[in-house]
Design an enzyme around this catalytic site. Sequence first.
Site, PDB file in Angstrom:
ATOM      1  N   CYS A   1       0.883  -1.178  -0.020  1.00 15.61           N
ATOM      2  CA  CYS A   1      -0.083  -0.182   0.108  1.00 15.61           C
ATOM      3  C   CYS A   1       0.706   1.262  -0.009  1.00 15.61           C
ATOM      4  O   CYS A   1       2.218   0.938   0.203  1.00 15.61           O
ATOM      5  CB  CYS A   1      -0.940  -0.091   1.361  1.00 15.61           C
ATOM      6  SG  CYS A   1      -0.225   0.033   2.888  1.00 15.61           S
TER       7      CYS A   1
ATOM      8  N   CYS B   1       3.177   1.634   2.625  1.00 15.95           N
ATOM      9  CA  CYS B   1       4.615   0.862   2.737  1.00 15.95           C
ATOM     10  C   CYS B   1       5.716   1.509   1.821  1.00 15.95           C
ATOM     11  O   CYS B   1       6.845   1.815   2.308  1.00 15.95           O
ATOM     12  CB  CYS B   1       4.343  -0.326   1.810  1.00 15.95           C
ATOM     13  SG  CYS B   1       3.154  -1.642   2.934  1.00 15.95           S
TER      14      CYS B   1
ATOM     15  N   CYS C   1      -1.807  37.264  -3.927  1.00 15.86           N
ATOM     16  CA  CYS C   1      -1.372  38.700  -4.582  1.00 15.86           C
ATOM     17  C   CYS C   1       0.191  38.439  -4.910  1.00 15.86           C
ATOM     18  O   CYS C   1       0.721  37.622  -5.206  1.00 15.86           O
ATOM     19  CB  CYS C   1      -1.256  39.808  -3.412  1.00 15.86           C
ATOM     20  SG  CYS C   1      -0.396  39.328  -1.938  1.00 15.86           S
TER      21      CYS C   1
ATOM     22  N   CYS D   1       2.686  37.082  -3.113  1.00 16.80           N
ATOM     23  CA  CYS D   1       3.013  35.349  -3.072  1.00 16.80           C
ATOM     24  C   CYS D   1       3.645  35.070  -4.308  1.00 16.80           C
ATOM     25  O   CYS D   1       4.491  34.014  -4.254  1.00 16.80           O
ATOM     26  CB  CYS D   1       1.420  34.884  -3.069  1.00 16.80           C
ATOM     27  SG  CYS D   1       0.235  35.372  -1.749  1.00 16.80           S
TER      28      CYS D   1
ATOM     29  N   ASP E   1       1.912  43.171 -41.799  1.00 15.35           N
ATOM     30  CA  ASP E   1       2.412  42.612 -42.942  1.00 15.35           C
ATOM     31  C   ASP E   1       1.399  42.719 -43.781  1.00 15.35           C
ATOM     32  O   ASP E   1       0.164  42.945 -43.472  1.00 15.35           O
ATOM     33  CB  ASP E   1       2.770  41.123 -42.506  1.00 15.35           C
ATOM     34  CG  ASP E   1       2.750  40.280 -43.697  1.00 15.35           C
ATOM     35  OD1 ASP E   1       3.871  40.619 -44.343  1.00 15.35           O
ATOM     36  OD2 ASP E   1       2.199  39.201 -43.874  1.00 15.35           O
TER      37      ASP E   1
ATOM     38  N   ASP F   1       1.077  36.776 -39.666  1.00 15.07           N
ATOM     39  CA  ASP F   1       0.478  35.635 -39.670  1.00 15.07           C
ATOM     40  C   ASP F   1       1.560  34.475 -40.024  1.00 15.07           C
ATOM     41  O   ASP F   1       1.187  33.273 -39.812  1.00 15.07           O
ATOM     42  CB  ASP F   1      -0.489  35.511 -40.474  1.00 15.07           C
ATOM     43  CG  ASP F   1      -0.453  35.605 -42.029  1.00 15.07           C
ATOM     44  OD1 ASP F   1       0.556  36.254 -42.301  1.00 15.07           O
ATOM     45  OD2 ASP F   1      -0.881  34.835 -42.769  1.00 15.07           O
TER      46      ASP F   1
END
Length: 963
Positions: free
Chosen positions: A48, A51, A130, A133, A618, A839
């Site tokens: 588990c 362990c 904020c 942080c 462009d 693009d």
Amino acid sequence: MARIMRDLQLTGVSAEDAGEEDRLLSSYDEENSGDLRRIQVRVTGMTCAACSNSVESALMSVNGVVRASVALLQNKADVTFDPALVKDEDITNAIEDAGFEAEILPEPSTSHSKPHRTLIGQFTIGGMTCAACVNSVEGILRKLPGVKKAVVALATSFGEVEYDPTVISKDDIINAIEDAGFEASFVQSNEQDKLVLGVTGVASELDVQMLEGNLCNLKGVRQFHFDRKCRELEIHFDPELLNSRTIVDEIESSSYGKLKLLVKNPYSRMSSKDLEESSNMFRLFTASLFLSVPVMFMQVICPHIPLLYSLLLWRCGPFQMGDWLDWALVTVVQFVIGKRFYVAASRALRNGSTNMDVLVVLGTSASYFYSVCALLYGAMTGFWSPTYFEASAMLITFVLFGKYLESLAKGKTSDAIKKLVELAPATAILLIKDKGGKVVREREIDALLIQPGDVLKVLPGTKVPADGSVVWGSSYVNESMVTGESAPVLKEVNSSVIGAPYLILIWSPYVGNLPHLQIASVFVPVVVTLGLLTLLGWYLAGVLGGYPKEWLPENGNYFVFSLMFAISVVVIACPCALGLATPTAVMVATGVGANNGVLIKGGDALEKAQKIKYVIFDKTGTLTQGKATVTTAKVFSGMDRGEFLTLVASAEASSEHPLAKAVLEYARHFHFFDEPSAFKDGQIHGLESKSFGWLLDVSDFSALPGQGVQCFIGGKKILVGNRKLMTENCLAIPDHVENFVVELEESAKTGILVAYDNDIIGVLGVADPLKREAPVVIEGLIKMGVNPVMVTGDNWRTARAVAKEVGITDVRAEVMPSGKADVVRSFQKGGNIVAMVGDGINDSPALAAADVGMAIGAGTDIAIEAADYVLMRSSLEDVITAIDLSRKTFARIRLNYIFASAYNIVAIPVAAGIFFPWLKIKLPPWVAGACMALSSVTVVCSSLLLRRYRKPRLTTILEITVE
């Protein structure tokens, strides 16, 4: 991000692996970082998670072990240690002493070893409120050994860390963030060792066991977790032994087709986490409010209701009933609902940092523990002092309400992330070959599963899914994204093609880097100092006789009197509102922009966009539609115009050339006056259908690359193409026809000659039309005080003609793709803020060089990655929207700072009791808490008002003037 080359087949794509990034050695390889050694140990007897935790703890307790991680399902432990201090036997002994069996796995040959490199990992970070942080997390991460770079974004709760995996692991990074008082989880790294899959077909526990059993038997799987509720499978694997597609194929095949897997982009899951966070904050707030309202009711209302007040004064044991109720209710609020504040504050203080949680804990704990002490002191001495339970309860309630509003603002950013994820290519057609190299079948796969060496089939008109080279077939490909020009380019065997990368973009708005956010990062120690000075000042003044005892509350003393002022100062001076002024506005603006077709990839971009002086456009695909369209049809014989178009359309119907599609659309629209809806995904469907029943029968059709097409209609030969086609068929071009073609070319159009029965009967003019909104947008920018510029690789004659049509006076023509970035830099001289709108791949250097890059959403992923803004709808109106939204956002930010500063400027002196000697005005701690929360709520609500933003309409753009 490296581009991965694959072989593509146009209508074909072979194994060329150029461009693939080197990966780290597998965890089975020996990795050296200085004198450290890394081994893997087989651990037997684990049943588990407890362990595996025991084994990991036993290993970490060995002096000299630097790092240890245990995989329960694979029964393995990965250990990094200093061989000068630890021997292999020490490792196995530690595991065996913990009650398990251990065996060191042999290390594979390292003949294929590659030099290690740093990884870039992405992490979600929860609990940031904020800029303080953000600074705290960034500071802690940058101090970690092995971390080269760390950037954290408040708006997305997202962090990106560049680190050396031989020195520090992603688990160490997560632990460091959690120790600082925040929540953290790993998203993915450029090692590509994590896969998230949606699983369908799981109907019972047996299916789950079959899935887990198959994964345990799959060599190279390190860890996995199946979420039964969400039906999501998360797999960590060794990229040297496995790849994503192999995992998917193995799981589906071993389940005999019962289980179906869908690759989930990890970034698309962030929006659901934000929704969960918002729901959790709302539950906490409502629970706190439900418990706090009775406390305030007993404090404020009950004294005016004799019957209720008498019940509260009824003595029950050592305390009155009202005291018992206050204590019980507020204890739940303080330590159950408010547990998150204590956990976060303790972790922050352990790391030598401070945040808003520290102030909340200081204020609420002072009120709570003073009240408890006052009750106990009164029970023992009979001297009852006033209590302030309501202050801590209401403060926590108000703070949770503010956090709930913050989560709503953050949800807008999640919308933007979700829409950015949707820009990624979805699927690709994979050709499966047998051992002899013969294609035996086709398979549609997720674009995220494309691998180096894949052979992909690309249908005419569809987007090339990845970089590669052609191995079979030929076709015309629209490469305006590379060349900047709309003319299709012929691709034959061995030609290189450029497509989209198979990895989605990483959207990281680095809001925390805005300089004025640093105000809040130094405010916490200032607030604490101010509170201590207030306490000391009032206490000393009272002891030294500076004010009369009549000022003290009933049964109060100088310390209690001074403490209440100090608590009020600490609570009301919390810098939360200052720290929220910018990020909440940026969060909301990001979401609003996404809803209006503009994806904002950075808070810095928003800040710069409001100051744009030049916008460089462009030409092809940006000012123009990037799509060939027939604009002119001239007949030089006595043939009817409709008959002429029918002949040309019939000849072109069998061609896959993009110009053929334009001719068919034009002819069909001429005959039926409706929209050309017969084309789907670049393919011509149903020539036998009613829509194309008017076409003539064609025989002996042949497409001649670089020239045009030829065929026979009614036994007569028809040619549709350029001058070269006519010349090679010995057809002379009359002067009046030649003059007409030259006239078309001078007006930036392509002339297509048509010959029938050895006579030139007409000419078609094909052009790349301007976007309909281009002239209005250019005029609107000028009205806004922004100077438009056009840059193109076209000749000067064509460039001037297009610029004149849209209203641009400043033109740069015949510019090589590499030179566009130089044009941008030339306009940046003198400190001007310059935006670039493009693009194509050829625009990406200029987009990166510009202060603000704006990529057309229909463009290439490279251009999108290099840009700060993505115009998802490919509409130039969104350029104005981006600038207008940025200006309104920073106007809102300035207003937020006024709100936040006004509260502190006015309320702190009142809370400190400066006016008390004259006006007898003071703020009880719970009122101070309400004012603090109200300042944060005011700022957040002010930011949320940006949700009412409406982009300027084309009809009103021209009314915009410089403010």
